[in-house]
Design an enzyme around this catalytic site. Structure first.
Site, PDB file in Angstrom:
ATOM      1  N   ARG A  53       0.817  -1.222   0.000  1.00 65.58           N
ATOM      2  CA  ARG A  53       0.000   0.000   0.000  1.00 65.58           C
ATOM      3  C   ARG A  53       0.848   1.268   0.000  1.00 65.58           C
ATOM      4  O   ARG A  53       0.346   2.361  -0.274  1.00 65.58           O
ATOM      5  CB  ARG A  53      -0.970  -0.010   1.200  1.00 65.58           C
ATOM      6  CG  ARG A  53      -1.922   1.181   1.211  1.00 65.58           C
ATOM      7  CD  ARG A  53      -3.053   1.043   2.202  1.00 65.58           C
ATOM      8  NE  ARG A  53      -2.625   0.615   3.516  1.00 65.58           N
ATOM      9  CZ  ARG A  53      -2.044   1.401   4.427  1.00 65.58           C
ATOM     10  NH1 ARG A  53      -1.826   2.678   4.169  1.00 65.58           N
ATOM     11  NH2 ARG A  53      -1.686   0.922   5.599  1.00 65.58           N
ATOM     12  N   TYR A 107     -13.950  11.745 -19.777  1.00 61.09           N
ATOM     13  CA  TYR A 107     -14.233  10.327 -19.555  1.00 61.09           C
ATOM     14  C   TYR A 107     -15.400  10.212 -18.553  1.00 61.09           C
ATOM     15  O   TYR A 107     -15.440  10.932 -17.545  1.00 61.09           O
ATOM     16  CB  TYR A 107     -12.986   9.633 -19.007  1.00 61.09           C
ATOM     17  CG  TYR A 107     -13.241   8.214 -18.591  1.00 61.09           C
ATOM     18  CD1 TYR A 107     -13.478   7.230 -19.545  1.00 61.09           C
ATOM     19  CD2 TYR A 107     -13.295   7.855 -17.251  1.00 61.09           C
ATOM     20  CE1 TYR A 107     -13.753   5.925 -19.168  1.00 61.09           C
ATOM     21  CE2 TYR A 107     -13.562   6.558 -16.864  1.00 61.09           C
ATOM     22  CZ  TYR A 107     -13.790   5.597 -17.833  1.00 61.09           C
ATOM     23  OH  TYR A 107     -14.066   4.308 -17.454  1.00 61.09           O
ATOM     24  N   ASP A 179      -5.531  13.721 -18.510  1.00 61.69           N
ATOM     25  CA  ASP A 179      -5.760  12.291 -18.711  1.00 61.69           C
ATOM     26  C   ASP A 179      -5.231  11.981 -20.109  1.00 61.69           C
ATOM     27  O   ASP A 179      -5.830  12.360 -21.112  1.00 61.69           O
ATOM     28  CB  ASP A 179      -7.261  12.001 -18.601  1.00 61.69           C
ATOM     29  CG  ASP A 179      -7.584  10.523 -18.744  1.00 61.69           C
ATOM     30  OD1 ASP A 179      -6.799   9.809 -19.389  1.00 61.69           O
ATOM     31  OD2 ASP A 179      -8.634  10.096 -18.236  1.00 61.69           O
ATOM     32  N   LYS A 204      -5.815   0.511 -20.496  1.00 58.70           N
ATOM     33  CA  LYS A 204      -5.951   0.727 -21.927  1.00 58.70           C
ATOM     34  C   LYS A 204      -4.620   0.451 -22.645  1.00 58.70           C
ATOM     35  O   LYS A 204      -4.175  -0.675 -22.635  1.00 58.70           O
ATOM     36  CB  LYS A 204      -6.498   2.131 -22.183  1.00 58.70           C
ATOM     37  CG  LYS A 204      -7.691   2.493 -21.279  1.00 58.70           C
ATOM     38  CD  LYS A 204      -8.915   1.650 -21.519  1.00 58.70           C
ATOM     39  CE  LYS A 204      -9.981   1.776 -20.443  1.00 58.70           C
ATOM     40  NZ  LYS A 204     -10.367   3.136 -20.080  1.00 58.70           N
TER      41      LYS A 204
HETATM   42  C1  PLP Z   1     -10.887   3.774 -18.971  1.00 58.82           C
HETATM   43  C2  PLP Z   1     -10.545   5.200 -18.774  1.00 58.82           C
HETATM   44  C3  PLP Z   1     -10.399   5.743 -17.486  1.00 58.82           C
HETATM   45  C4  PLP Z   1     -10.658   4.948 -16.222  1.00 58.82           C
HETATM   46  O1  PLP Z   1      -9.757   3.930 -16.086  1.00 58.82           O
HETATM   47  P1  PLP Z   1     -10.046   2.581 -15.221  1.00 58.82           P
HETATM   48  O2  PLP Z   1      -8.757   1.851 -15.369  1.00 58.82           O
HETATM   49  O3  PLP Z   1     -11.220   1.919 -15.855  1.00 58.82           O
HETATM   50  O4  PLP Z   1     -10.347   2.998 -13.840  1.00 58.82           O
HETATM   51  C5  PLP Z   1     -10.030   7.074 -17.380  1.00 58.82           C
HETATM   52  N1  PLP Z   1      -9.845   7.845 -18.470  1.00 58.82           N
HETATM   53  C6  PLP Z   1      -9.987   7.365 -19.723  1.00 58.82           C
HETATM   54  C7  PLP Z   1      -9.775   8.269 -20.880  1.00 58.82           C
HETATM   55  C8  PLP Z   1     -10.346   6.027 -19.923  1.00 58.82           C
HETATM   56  O5  PLP Z   1     -10.496   5.566 -21.159  1.00 58.82           O
END
Ligand code: PLP
Length: 388
Positions: A53, A107, A179, A204
């Site tokens: 953690r 998102y 992001d 992703k």
């Molecule tokens: C999938 C996604 C997230 C969230 O990610 P998780 O791993 O599902 O928590 C955040 N931003 C974007 C652009 C995403 O495609």
């Protein structure tokens, strides 16, 4: 803490992906990093108190070094999901009374986080009306602390001018957060353009095989130390087995994404010529309004695109008819996937607002994989035929 040396920052992309942060197997001389699953480490004679953690097991630290190198950052932290990375970063940067400017077209999970969590803790926010600098300027308030960006945007792949916004934000003392999931670190390194903190859903492109859930934050040592302070409280670290899986996945990140870039370009050009397709949204096309800006801040146009079908075709029938391309919620895997934003990410949005933003019932979001583009083209063609 998870320092990234200048020497490691200067290695080329695929060398970084393959080697930076690997753990030497001193005992057996194996070729890959050993996996240390221990959740308990001796407390005597060690400088670091290691604990999962605390984001500092051997594998967590090693992967952080690779992630920081990929985003040309001083330091990084690995999280249990993209949302853990986003939520922890925001709760660390904000306090009651602070205001956030979020870019429009966020998102869905981040949008939900803002609405359901930030407000409860006395934090205020609003959304821009678009992606230009003037639209960000119009959204700030006297108590604005954070500017939150996402480019290319979901699902229409709008491009936000990162350098311009970073310069303005720095002068005004706002912290910029991006992001960077859609671009991946292969195609866009926002820290080099002046952005303060970069977040990825590693579920992703970084993972890339649709088989793990993880997140990452990259920034200066100073900001990462602050995120870490919040992170050990919220407990969103990643299990060492998945850390090891993610390290393994990132070894091929460069070659995967380069192939996805070239496949996506081929698919976008092909789709734009099909009579069944009304419009293609891909920053690599010269017809895309953000094309020149994308060239100035991205090294590749990415594997994500959207397209509008002609009105007489049912988008739902098309997605039911594809055979190789999977109708699936996620994105960025080696396999091609597609979905209808009107039925998924934007289904809760008021229909009029959705249409105003250009997200029609005919819009298909397409995450291009590494398959042969000719096979993907044949697949769309036969699916279009079934929907006639
Ligand atoms: C999938 C996604 C997230 C969230 O990610 P998780 O791993 O599902 O928590 C955040 N931003 C974007 C652009 C995403 O495609």
């Amino acid at each position: 803490m998870n320092k990234n040396s200048a020497e490691q920052r200067n290695l080329g992309l695929n060398t970084t992906c393959t080697h930076v942060g690997e753990i030497a197997d001193e005992q057996f001389k194996g070729a890959v990093s050993p996996l240390y699953m221990s959740s308990s480490y001796a407390y005597e004679d060690v400088d670091v108190k290691r604990y999962p953690r605390y984001f500092n097991t051997p594998n967590q630290e090693a992967l952080s070094i690779k992630l920081a190198a990929l985003e040309k950052a001083e330091a990084a932290l690995v999280f249990g999901s993209g949302m853990a990375a986003i939520a922890t970063s925001m709760m660390c940067l904000l306090q009651a009374g602070d205001h956030v400017v979020f870019q429009q077209s966020l998102y869905g999970g981040t949008y939900h986080f803002a609405n359901s969590q930030l407000r409860r803790y006395g934090m205020d926010f609003n959304f821009t009306t678009g992606t230009s600098l003037s639209e960000f300027k119009a959204a700030v308030k006297p108590n604005t602390k954070v500017i939150y960006l996402e480019t290319p945007s979901n699902p229409l792949l709008a491009i936000t001018p990162l350098k311009e916004i970073a310069e303005w934000a720095k002068a005004e003392d706002y912290i910029t957060v991006i992001d960077n999931t859609f671009a991946s670190p292969v195609n866009q390194n926002p820290i080099e353009l002046g952005i303060d903190l970069v977040i990825h859903s590693a579920t992703k492109y970084l993972g890339g095989h649709s088989d793990l859930c993880a997140g990452a934050v990259m920034s200066s040592e100073e900001l990462i130390k602050q995120v870490w302070e919040a992170g050990i409280c919220y407990g969103g670290s990643l299990s060492d087995y998945t850390v090891w899986m993610l390290e393994r996945s990132i070894k091929t990140l460069g070659i995967r994404v380069e192939r996805q870039n070239s496949n996506a370009m081929a698919m976008a050009e092909w789709l734009a010529q099909q009579p069944e397709v009304k419009q293609v949204y891909y920053p690599g096309l010269t017809t895309h309004p953000g094309h020149e800006l994308a060239i100035s801040q991205m090294s590749g146009f990415g594997g994500m695109m959207s397209f509008d079908l002609q009105d007489h075709l049912s988008a739902e029938t098309v997605l039911e008819a594809t055979q190789i391309i999977k109708a699936s919620m996620s994105l960025a895997g080696v396999e091609s996937t597609a979905l209808l934003p009107s039925k998924t990410s934007h289904s809760l949005m008021d229909k009029e607002d959705r249409l105003k933003q250009g997200i029609s019932d005919q819009l298909i979001r397409f995450s291009v994989g590494i398959e042969e583009p000719e096979d993907l083209q044949r697949d769309w063609k036969q699916a279009f035929a079934k929907a006639q």
